[in-house]
Design a protein around this motif. Structure first.
Motif, PDB file in Angstrom:
ATOM      1  N   LEU A  19      -7.040  97.656  62.461  1.00  0.00           N
ATOM      2  CA  LEU A  19      -7.255  98.549  63.593  1.00  0.00           C
ATOM      3  C   LEU A  19      -8.640  98.276  64.162  1.00  0.00           C
ATOM      4  O   LEU A  19      -9.571  97.954  63.418  1.00  0.00           O
ATOM      5  N   TYR A  43     -10.601  94.948  74.873  1.00  0.00           N
ATOM      6  CA  TYR A  43      -9.590  93.986  74.417  1.00  0.00           C
ATOM      7  C   TYR A  43      -9.785  92.622  75.076  1.00  0.00           C
ATOM      8  O   TYR A  43      -9.553  91.587  74.453  1.00  0.00           O
ATOM      9  N   TYR A  98      -3.154  99.427  66.992  1.00  0.00           N
ATOM     10  CA  TYR A  98      -4.110 100.394  67.523  1.00  0.00           C
ATOM     11  C   TYR A  98      -3.687 101.771  67.044  1.00  0.00           C
ATOM     12  O   TYR A  98      -2.502 102.033  66.854  1.00  0.00           O
ATOM     13  N   GLU A 119     -10.604 105.787  63.809  1.00  0.00           N
ATOM     14  CA  GLU A 119     -10.918 104.394  63.477  1.00  0.00           C
ATOM     15  C   GLU A 119     -11.121 104.243  61.972  1.00  0.00           C
ATOM     16  O   GLU A 119     -11.495 105.199  61.301  1.00  0.00           O
ATOM     17  N   SER A 175      -3.002 105.185  68.031  1.00  0.00           N
ATOM     18  CA  SER A 175      -2.707 105.709  69.371  1.00  0.00           C
ATOM     19  C   SER A 175      -3.381 107.037  69.687  1.00  0.00           C
ATOM     20  O   SER A 175      -3.551 107.897  68.826  1.00  0.00           O
TER      21      SER A 175
END
Length: 184
Positions: free
Chosen positions: A73, A137, A49, A100, A51
């Motif tokens: 990612l 998630y 990920y 992203e 952060s």
């Protein structure tokens, strides 16, 4: 027991007490431990990920690993996460102010992932995970048996995370001071 929203608020307050140097120190320790795991050494495709300022920092780790492993990612797409290969020159500002991968990066599915490294607001010693409340998630990991490692600051480990049937637990949780193997 605190509700999920009360626990999120409590953890947010605790994380404000960490200095950038302490955040990076804990991240270095956590990711060193991950690099020593057989599961990491064997993994060719790793989900990470990018952060946010209040999460265990991953930017330097992503750059370091992306030369030897395929680093994926997440990218928010409505109510779901889609996975794209990390490319340092193809990052864009996405939903929730998260950096992203651009949609021009190669897309992968959760079935392609060998190891998933997942953030949270809090974890408990049973591997229960408290996210930010959107369920991204949980939906991504619901149909996958991929090895899931939760990573967090020490202060994010709590006695009990309220868990619903749809909440996806971790196989392992790692902080600077602890490693909990829940189910491998």
């Amino acid at each position: 027991m605190k509700s999920k929203s009360e626990l999120r608020k409590y953890i947010r307050q605790l994380k404000t007490l960490l200095t950038p140097a302490e955040k990076q120190r804990q991240a270095n320790s956590v990711f060193h431990d991950i690099e020593c795991l057989k599961q990491f050494k064997d993994a060719k495709v790793v989900l990470l990920y990018h952060s946010l300022p209040d999460e265990l920092p991953t930017h330097s780790i992503i750059d370091q690993w992306s030369s030897t492993k395929t680093i994926l990612l997440p990218r928010v797409d409505g109510e779901y996460l889609r996975l794209y290969r990390y490319s340092p020159t193809l990052m864009v500002h996405g939903s929730y102010n998260i950096s992203e991968p651009s949609m021009s990066c190669q897309e992968y599915s959760i079935g392609d992932v060998d190891l998933a490294i997942i953030p949270a607001m809090a974890f408990d010693r049973k591997g229960h995970r408290l996210g930010r409340g959107k369920g991204f998630y949980d939906r991504l990991l619901a149909t996958s048996s991929v090895m899931k490692i939760g990573v967090a600051f020490n202060s994010q480990i709590v006695r009990n995370v309220p868990a619903d049937a749809f909440d996806i637990g971790m196989n392992m949780v790692i902080t600077d001071k602890s490693l909990f193997i829940v189910n491998i």
